[in-house]
Design a protein around this motif. Structure first.
Motif, PDB file in Angstrom:
ATOM      1  N   ALA A  56       0.827  -1.214   0.000  1.00 10.85           N
ATOM      2  CA  ALA A  56       0.000   0.000   0.000  1.00 10.85           C
ATOM      3  C   ALA A  56       0.861   1.263   0.000  1.00 10.85           C
ATOM      4  CB  ALA A  56      -0.924  -0.015   1.208  1.00 10.85           C
ATOM      5  N   GLU A  58       3.363   1.892  -1.709  1.00 12.98           N
ATOM      6  CA  GLU A  58       3.771   2.223  -3.083  1.00 12.98           C
ATOM      7  C   GLU A  58       2.595   2.691  -3.954  1.00 12.98           C
ATOM      8  OE1 GLU A  58       5.033  -0.614  -1.481  1.00 12.98           O
ATOM      9  OE2 GLU A  58       6.936   0.437  -1.197  1.00 12.98           O
ATOM     10  N   ALA A  80      -4.842  -3.737   1.465  1.00  8.38           N
ATOM     11  CA  ALA A  80      -5.241  -3.931   2.863  1.00  8.38           C
ATOM     12  C   ALA A  80      -4.026  -3.707   3.751  1.00  8.38           C
ATOM     13  CB  ALA A  80      -5.778  -5.345   3.066  1.00  8.38           C
TER      14      ALA A  80
HETATM   15  N1  INI Z   1       1.805  -3.181   3.012  1.00  5.36           N
HETATM   16  C1  INI Z   1       0.468  -3.382   2.885  1.00  5.36           C
HETATM   17  O1  INI Z   1      -0.082  -3.176   1.796  1.00  5.36           O
HETATM   18  N2  INI Z   1      -0.254  -3.837   3.932  1.00  5.36           N
HETATM   19  C2  INI Z   1       0.310  -4.066   5.166  1.00  5.36           C
HETATM   20  O2  INI Z   1      -0.425  -4.496   6.089  1.00  5.36           O
HETATM   21  C3  INI Z   1       1.694  -3.852   5.324  1.00  5.36           C
HETATM   22  N3  INI Z   1       2.323  -4.101   6.595  1.00  5.36           N
HETATM   23  O3  INI Z   1       1.613  -4.338   7.586  1.00  5.36           O
HETATM   24  O4  INI Z   1       3.529  -4.095   6.722  1.00  5.36           O
HETATM   25  C4  INI Z   1       2.439  -3.389   4.203  1.00  5.36           C
HETATM   26  N4  INI Z   1       3.760  -3.185   4.297  1.00  5.36           N
HETATM   27  C5  INI Z   1       4.599  -3.016   3.139  1.00  5.36           C
HETATM   28  C6  INI Z   1       4.631  -1.579   2.635  1.00  5.36           C
HETATM   29  O5  INI Z   1       3.423  -1.260   1.963  1.00  5.36           O
HETATM   30  C7  INI Z   1       5.779  -1.365   1.649  1.00  5.36           C
HETATM   31  O6  INI Z   1       5.608  -2.210   0.534  1.00  5.36           O
HETATM   32  C8  INI Z   1       7.160  -1.634   2.270  1.00  5.36           C
HETATM   33  O7  INI Z   1       7.303  -0.880   3.473  1.00  5.36           O
HETATM   34  C9  INI Z   1       8.278  -1.218   1.290  1.00  5.36           C
HETATM   35  O8  INI Z   1       8.210   0.161   0.941  1.00  5.36           O
END
Ligand code: INI
Length: 153
Positions: A56, A58, A80
């Motif tokens: 999310a 990105e 989500a």
């Molecule tokens: N990304 C999500 O889409 N949902 C999540 O619940 C989530 N958690 O909980 O970590 C999540 N993390 C990844 C984040 O969106 C990035 O892709 C990552 O931090 C790299 O930039």
């Protein structure tokens, strides 16, 4: 008095769907509901592009890039974010929400927020096609109405 409001007719509209792969099971259900809603309201599957991003966090960047092409009437963001034991949730959810709102205002097209932010996986399942509906459908309906409205204002 003159009143303007959007309709719920998707015929002729071109939509981009940006979907996070993180929590993929939920994201795919949201996308399914979103695409079905688009078609049930007269949208043509040939007028759709689906863009997949890692998480999310990105979503706003990909939404900005596709909105900037000027080819789409709206972008629907789907994913989500589910609370864990660290503050990571808050950063991801806040960035996604504020980033999407910024992109919408800057691009001038509707960018709808179909990203679930829940405390548990059960809540996410409930909101992606079980007892609390499907947020992908709601986000798509909102985008159809807003795209129509902006065309009329
Ligand atoms: N990304 C999500 O889409 N949902 C999540 O619940 C989530 N958690 O909980 O970590 C999540 N993390 C990844 C984040 O969106 C990035 O892709 C990552 O931090 C790299 O930039």
């Amino acid at each position: 008095m003159k009143e303007i409001s959007g309709d719920l007719i998707a015929q002729g509209l071109k939509f981009a769907f940006v979907v996070a792969r993180f929590n993929e099971l939920i994201g795919e259900r949201l996308l399914e509901g979103a695409l079905d809603t688009f078609q049930r309201h007269g949208g043509n599957p040939d007028d759709v592009v689906v863009i997949r991003v890692p998480g999310a966090y990105e979503i706003p960047l990909a939404a900005k890039k596709i909105a900037g092409k000027g080819l789409y009437d709206a972008v629907i963001c789907l994913g989500a974010v589910i609370r864990g034991e660290t503050p990571h949730f808050d950063y991801v959810a806040a960035n996604a929400a504020s980033g999407i709102s910024t992109v919408s205002l800057e691009s001038g097209i509707p960018i709808s927020f179909g990203i679930l932010t829940t405390d548990t996986i059960e809540q996410a399942i409930e909101r992606s096609g079980t007892k609390s509906g499907n947020q992908g459908r709601n986000a798509t309906l909102t985008a159809i109405e807003m795209a129509s409205l902006l065309g009329k204002i």
